[in-house]
Design a protein around this motif. Structure first.
Motif, PDB file in Angstrom:
ATOM      1  N   THR A 587       0.836  -1.197   0.000  1.00 22.97           N
ATOM      2  CA  THR A 587       0.000   0.000   0.000  1.00 22.97           C
ATOM      3  C   THR A 587       0.874   1.251   0.000  1.00 22.97           C
ATOM      4  O   THR A 587       0.543   2.258  -0.638  1.00 22.97           O
ATOM      5  CB  THR A 587      -0.925   0.005   1.232  1.00 22.97           C
ATOM      6  N   LEU A 588       2.022   1.168   0.676  1.00 20.92           N
ATOM      7  CA  LEU A 588       2.948   2.302   0.703  1.00 20.92           C
ATOM      8  C   LEU A 588       3.712   2.428  -0.607  1.00 20.92           C
ATOM      9  O   LEU A 588       3.911   3.527  -1.118  1.00 20.92           O
ATOM     10  CB  LEU A 588       3.940   2.132   1.862  1.00 20.92           C
ATOM     11  N   ASN A 589       4.150   1.301  -1.147  1.00 19.18           N
ATOM     12  CA  ASN A 589       4.971   1.330  -2.365  1.00 19.18           C
ATOM     13  C   ASN A 589       4.609   0.128  -3.222  1.00 19.18           C
ATOM     14  O   ASN A 589       4.958  -1.011  -2.900  1.00 19.18           O
ATOM     15  CB  ASN A 589       6.463   1.307  -2.007  1.00 19.18           C
ATOM     16  N   GLY A 590       3.919   0.368  -4.300  1.00 18.69           N
ATOM     17  CA  GLY A 590       3.442  -0.713  -5.161  1.00 18.69           C
ATOM     18  C   GLY A 590       4.422  -1.175  -6.206  1.00 18.69           C
ATOM     19  O   GLY A 590       4.071  -2.011  -7.047  1.00 18.69           O
ATOM     20  N   LEU A 591       5.670  -0.667  -6.211  1.00 17.36           N
ATOM     21  CA  LEU A 591       6.646  -1.059  -7.226  1.00 17.36           C
ATOM     22  C   LEU A 591       7.599  -2.144  -6.751  1.00 17.36           C
ATOM     23  O   LEU A 591       8.655  -2.322  -7.331  1.00 17.36           O
ATOM     24  CB  LEU A 591       7.470   0.166  -7.667  1.00 17.36           C
ATOM     25  N   GLN A 592       7.242  -2.871  -5.708  1.00 14.68           N
ATOM     26  CA  GLN A 592       8.109  -3.907  -5.164  1.00 14.68           C
ATOM     27  C   GLN A 592       7.718  -5.260  -5.763  1.00 14.68           C
ATOM     28  O   GLN A 592       6.893  -5.985  -5.240  1.00 14.68           O
ATOM     29  CB  GLN A 592       7.993  -3.946  -3.635  1.00 14.68           C
ATOM     30  N   SER A 593       8.326  -5.570  -6.879  1.00 15.15           N
ATOM     31  CA  SER A 593       7.915  -6.773  -7.605  1.00 15.15           C
ATOM     32  C   SER A 593       8.170  -8.039  -6.800  1.00 15.15           C
ATOM     33  O   SER A 593       7.376  -8.989  -6.858  1.00 15.15           O
ATOM     34  CB  SER A 593       8.653  -6.846  -8.946  1.00 15.15           C
ATOM     35  N   ASP A 594       9.263  -8.090  -6.025  1.00 16.23           N
ATOM     36  CA  ASP A 594       9.542  -9.283  -5.246  1.00 16.23           C
ATOM     37  C   ASP A 594       8.520  -9.481  -4.132  1.00 16.23           C
ATOM     38  O   ASP A 594       8.176 -10.623  -3.784  1.00 16.23           O
ATOM     39  CB  ASP A 594      10.958  -9.222  -4.669  1.00 16.23           C
ATOM     40  N   VAL A 595       8.012  -8.374  -3.588  1.00 14.71           N
ATOM     41  CA  VAL A 595       6.998  -8.490  -2.539  1.00 14.71           C
ATOM     42  C   VAL A 595       5.679  -8.968  -3.137  1.00 14.71           C
ATOM     43  O   VAL A 595       4.964  -9.779  -2.529  1.00 14.71           O
ATOM     44  CB  VAL A 595       6.821  -7.153  -1.805  1.00 14.71           C
ATOM     45  N   TRP A 596       5.322  -8.498  -4.325  1.00 15.43           N
ATOM     46  CA  TRP A 596       4.110  -8.989  -4.989  1.00 15.43           C
ATOM     47  C   TRP A 596       4.211 -10.501  -5.213  1.00 15.43           C
ATOM     48  O   TRP A 596       3.234 -11.240  -5.020  1.00 15.43           O
ATOM     49  CB  TRP A 596       3.903  -8.278  -6.321  1.00 15.43           C
ATOM     50  N   PHE A 597       5.380 -10.966  -5.610  1.00 11.91           N
ATOM     51  CA  PHE A 597       5.562 -12.402  -5.846  1.00 11.91           C
ATOM     52  C   PHE A 597       5.387 -13.179  -4.541  1.00 11.91           C
ATOM     53  O   PHE A 597       4.699 -14.215  -4.502  1.00 11.91           O
ATOM     54  CB  PHE A 597       6.952 -12.670  -6.430  1.00 11.91           C
ATOM     55  N   SER A 598       6.001 -12.703  -3.467  1.00  9.23           N
ATOM     56  CA  SER A 598       5.890 -13.386  -2.178  1.00  9.23           C
ATOM     57  C   SER A 598       4.456 -13.361  -1.669  1.00  9.23           C
ATOM     58  O   SER A 598       3.983 -14.342  -1.075  1.00  9.23           O
ATOM     59  CB  SER A 598       6.829 -12.725  -1.160  1.00  9.23           C
ATOM     60  N   LEU A 599       3.762 -12.251  -1.904  1.00 10.39           N
ATOM     61  CA  LEU A 599       2.351 -12.179  -1.511  1.00 10.39           C
ATOM     62  C   LEU A 599       1.537 -13.243  -2.245  1.00 10.39           C
ATOM     63  O   LEU A 599       0.695 -13.930  -1.648  1.00 10.39           O
ATOM     64  CB  LEU A 599       1.802 -10.783  -1.810  1.00 10.39           C
ATOM     65  N   GLY A 600       1.787 -13.385  -3.531  1.00 13.42           N
ATOM     66  CA  GLY A 600       1.072 -14.403  -4.296  1.00 13.42           C
ATOM     67  C   GLY A 600       1.360 -15.807  -3.802  1.00 13.42           C
ATOM     68  O   GLY A 600       0.446 -16.646  -3.702  1.00 13.42           O
ATOM     69  N   CYS A 601       2.625 -16.084  -3.459  1.00 18.04           N
ATOM     70  CA  CYS A 601       2.974 -17.419  -2.957  1.00 18.04           C
ATOM     71  C   CYS A 601       2.289 -17.698  -1.629  1.00 18.04           C
ATOM     72  O   CYS A 601       1.785 -18.814  -1.395  1.00 18.04           O
ATOM     73  CB  CYS A 601       4.491 -17.525  -2.811  1.00 18.04           C
ATOM     74  N   ALA A 602       2.270 -16.707  -0.735  1.00 15.68           N
ATOM     75  CA  ALA A 602       1.616 -16.896   0.560  1.00 15.68           C
ATOM     76  C   ALA A 602       0.119 -17.142   0.377  1.00 15.68           C
ATOM     77  O   ALA A 602      -0.477 -17.994   1.055  1.00 15.68           O
ATOM     78  CB  ALA A 602       1.858 -15.679   1.444  1.00 15.68           C
ATOM     79  N   ALA A 603      -0.503 -16.408  -0.542  1.00 16.54           N
ATOM     80  CA  ALA A 603      -1.942 -16.581  -0.781  1.00 16.54           C
ATOM     81  C   ALA A 603      -2.247 -17.963  -1.360  1.00 16.54           C
ATOM     82  O   ALA A 603      -3.261 -18.586  -1.016  1.00 16.54           O
ATOM     83  CB  ALA A 603      -2.448 -15.486  -1.710  1.00 16.54           C
TER      84      ALA A 603
END
Length: 847
Positions: A587-603
């Motif tokens: 929500t603070l910074n949406g340009l963190q591609s590695d965090v988006w990937f980790s979020l998807g894996c956790a989900a």
């Protein structure tokens, strides 16, 4: 002699040269006024700020203690607006000039060197808190600014005037150009890309692009290269390539890779083919003559003559005298390799400084559009070599040497030279020669990193992101002073861990926390102690603005969840807390591609496929070449029932990873569901090429059925159109390893439908042979039934052929098979008994 637009763009960077200053001082420079103008041309930007203050600009000083950045911004804008109202257009340009000078103070101190003692700029009251206030204000989207930044107050002042106050300078052509430079400089001082700064840079770049046609060709080329640098930083490869191609078209430079005979080692006797580059300038001869003139006055005079005659004279960049000092090129001292490739006929590289800048941009483009591979490095080296052979500008040579270091650091024979070269570049930052005005030449058109990033590269050696260079050479202790001085805590921790000194790293962090607690230090302490309370403390201290805190907490919880999953349990609550932390971070910074990937894996771990699809969708927006994310996105979409979208996602995964047979198998499975039979056949061919084996009988059976029955595919095309492609695929079966006998049966069904009975019978025999080749086939019911059914197919084929020899072969086969089946422990099973009776009836028919 120069157009106003050209001077507006480039005079602050390029036109301060010995012998040419007097001519330049007489030219119309729109926004330089008073004593500050003279100081500006001398590169004394801090003194120019003081002179402007003495001339009445920003008379009221701002106190930053106990106030917000918004209040400070309003006070500065009010003073600037009043000065502009009192002095008109000249006042507007004076305020703009003040912002540019403030930015150049920060840029020269933080990027180019040498570092000087600079006082707090006039609008601010100096205090011990102003540096911390500036660092906090320069943070963006939860990403903290580099703690040891030099002159952060000046960068903040430039940001408040040129970016936040951009509306004040609507009448100045280059206001958007300087605003995007300030934003990009601020971005380079952050550890990770910022979505807010990205959007601002794109907006300002778009505004600059609308003015390209009003610029001369040299300015247009440099601006396009700046835009390419910005796109490259954010990994928008296609946009970066488009900007570079436009710059090359404008400049008229033609570069191509070629080959030439040459030697690479000292003991090489015969010359062999070596990669090399060749270039040519496609500009008219008259424009080339203009580019070869060395005398500034003669150059200006010729421009006037050419323009008076109606000839385009601005196609090339004005000539620049050689700088008084260039960074040292450290020679390669190796017992085998030559310092450089010795060509039989050396390619002719005669390039202007502007062309060299473009060549370096093309070198980066080669890296972006090719896989990380040794061959890519070999292709990049000729670009670097051509620039290093011609010293025209300090920034160009520095960037060329830095690029060479990055290419050589991963090779054992050149890694020492890379380390020594990085040390030399770090030392060059502290030297006073050449002057700032020469260091600035073309600096913005290059991807020149800040000095602290160059120093970090000196201390890092890990592949993929230039991690701890000294450590790879076996001397991690030498890297410690660099990391401690720059307060690069992550690198410092890794260095101490390599020395097995975890306790010392924690002690250093706690000592620093006792002096000045910051969210970053609490996060680092959390990394060391694995205590999530430290991340929550950092989150609280930052007033819920530290993306680093939630990112680190999310990664910690994800690791805990993975450990639980490995032990056979899925800790759902841990994954939900992990998802919550990642979403706060994003929500603070949406340009963190590695965090988006980790979020998807956790989900995906807790089967929350809606969040997973959203996360992987955002990931592939940022990293379109990540095939794993495309595959995961397809998986999530399948679970949500969106098969057509999953099929398209897998086709993107194929585009990113064309040589991976697993991705082709996934594409087959989804393509058959959506009726894309042609894609299935093509995928099978790729699996044959890559895997050299095949066993997916179910999908092959479906394709055969669709073609035999002439069903419609997803485009409503008759599947009979695919019969030739399917026949070509089946003809390839004998050349690969078939791992399931039922593949041969599926192929035989297709061949029988096409009338090729003899070939179909050969495939049935192959199926029977493979089925009986399985060890212990008679002991397992499923294997036994498979063999019996294969035999039925083969016997029916022999009967259809009708020859006496075929019937004799069928009798012998049935006799041995029925005997073996009778001895099986499953002989009395109902299904097995029924199949035996069928075979017995066929045997009677043969008799």
């Amino acid at each position: 002699c120069y157009e106003t637009t050209t001077m507006d763009l480039w005079s602050p960077l390029l036109h301060v040269f010995a012998g040419g200053e007097e001519v330049l001082r007489e030219l119309p420079v729109p926004f330089y006024q008073g004593a500050s103008r003279e100081l500006f041309f001398q590169g004394k930007y801090a003194e120019a700020l003081q002179a402007a203050h003495r001339e009445g600009l920003f008379p009221e000083r701002v106190v930053v203690e106990n106030t917000s950045i918004d209040h400070v911004k309003d006070l500065l804008h009010a003073q600037a607006a009043k000065y502009i109202a009192d002095h008109g257009e000249a006042g507007c340009r004076a305020v703009f000039h003040y912002g540019v000078c403030s930015f150049l103070v920060a840029y020269t101190e933080g990027w180019l060197g040498p570092v000087n003692e600079v006082s707090t700029p006039a609008p601010f009251v100096h205090s011990e808190h102003i540096t911390r206030f500036s660092l906090n204000a320069l943070a963006s989207d939860g990403e903290a600014a580099f703690e040891r930044m030099v002159a952060p107050v000046h960068l903040l002042l430039a940001q408040l005037l040129l970016v936040e106050g951009h509306f004040l300078f609507g009448g100045i052509e280059t206001s958007s150009l300087w605003a995007t430079r300030v934003c990009f400089a601020q971005q380079q001082m952050l550890e990770r890309p910022s979505a807010t700064l990205h959007d601002r840079i794109v907006t300002f770049d778009d505004q600059v692009s609308t003015k390209l046609e009003s610029m001369d060709r040299a300015s247009r080329t440099c601006v396009l290269l700046e835009i390419a640098v910005h796109f490259n930083f954010y990994r928008e490869v296609s946009s970066s390539k488009d900007a570079i191609d436009k710059a090359r078209a404008v400049s008229g430079l033609h570069v191509e890779m070629s080959g030439a005979l040459g030697k690479r080692t000292k003991f090489q006797q015969e010359q062999v083919a070596q990669v090399c580059g060749r270039c040519a300038c496609l500009l008219p001869p008259l424009q080339l003559l203009l580019g070869t003139l060395k005398d500034e006055t003669a150059h200006h005079f010729l421009q006037l003559v050419l323009r008076a005659s109606g000839t385009e004279a601005t196609a090339v960049c004005p000539p620049f005298p050689a700088p008084s000092h260039l960074p040292a090129n450290i020679p390669l001292e190796d017992d085998t390799l030559l310092p450089a490739v010795q060509y039989d006929s050396a390619p002719a590289w005669t390039l202007s400084a502007l062309d060299q800048t473009l060549v370096l941009a093309l070198c980066i483009d080669v890296r972006n559009t090719n896989p990380k591979h040794g061959l890519t490095a070999e292709e990049m080296m000729p670009y670097v070599a051509c620039v290093l052979g011609q010293g025209h500008a300090w920034a160009i040579t520095t960037m060329a040497l830095l690029t060479r270091c990055r290419l050589e650091a991963e090779r054992s024979r050149t890694s020492v030279r890379a380390m020594l070269q990085l040390q030399s570049l770090a030392d060059d930052y502290t030297r006073t020669d050449p002057p700032v005005t020469q260091r600035l030449t073309f600096a913005f058109a290059l991807a020149l990193p800040p000095a602290w990033r160059r120093l970090r590269e000196l201390g890092r050696v890990r592949c993929l992101r230039f991690m701890q260079r000294y450590m790879a050479l076996g001397v991690p202790r030498d890297a410690l002073p660099i990391f401690e001085r720059l307060e690069l805590w992550n690198d410092l921790i890794e260095c101490h861990q390599a020395l097995q000194q975890d306790g010392r790293a924690e002690e250093l962090v706690r000592q620093r926390l006792a002096v000045e607690p910051t969210p970053l230090l609490w996060c680092v302490l959390g990394d060391l102690t694995r205590n999530e309370e430290h991340y929550l403390t950092a989150w609280s201290l930052s007033k819920s603005r530290s993306a680093r805190a939630m990112r680190s907490l999310g990664y910690k919880l994800l690791r805990e969840g993975e450990r639980g999953t490995e032990h056979g349990r899925v800790p759902t609550e841990t994954y939900r807390r992990c998802i919550d932390a990642f979403e706060k971070c994003l929500t603070l910074n949406g340009l963190q591609s590695d965090v988006w990937f980790s979020l998807g894996c956790a989900a995906m771990r807790i089967d929350d496929h809606a969040i997973a699809s959203r996360a992987f969708r955002r990931r592939v927006d940022l990293e379109p070449e990540d095939f794993e994310s495309w595959s995961n996105l397809a998986n999530a979409l399948l679970r949500l029932g969106h098969k057509p979208r999953a099929f398209l996602a897998l086709k993107e995964a194929i585009r990113a990873e064309y040589e991976n047979w697993k991705v082709w198998e996934n594409l087959c499975a989804v393509a058959i569901d959506v009726g894309a039979f042609n894609d299935v056949i093509f995928s099978f061919n790729r699996i044959f090429d890559l895997k050299k084996s095949f066993g997916d009988h179910e999908i092959l059976n479906l394709v055969v059925r669709a073609v035999n029955e002439n069903l419609l595919d997803f485009d409503n095309q008759p599947c009979s159109n695919f019969a030739p492609a399917l026949r070509a695929l089946i003809d390839r079966l004998p050349s690969v390893t078939v791992t399931d006998y039922r593949v041969w049966l599926a192929a035989a069904h297709f061949l029988s439908a096409t009338g090729d009975a003899k070939r179909a019978q050969d495939f049935r025999r192959n199926a029977y042979r493979d089925a009986r080749a399985a060890s212990g086939w008679e002991k397992a019911q499923s294997s036994l039934l498979g063999v019996l059914k294969c035999a039925e197919e083969v016997v029916k084929g022999y009967i259809a052929l009708g020859t006496d020899s075929d019937k004799a072969s069928a009798k012998l086969m049935l006799r041995s098979l029925l005997a073996a089946a009778s001895a099986s422990p499953h002989a009395s099973d109902a299904t097995v008994a029924a199949q035996r009776e069928t075979l017995a009836a066929l045997a009677a028919q043969l008799a």
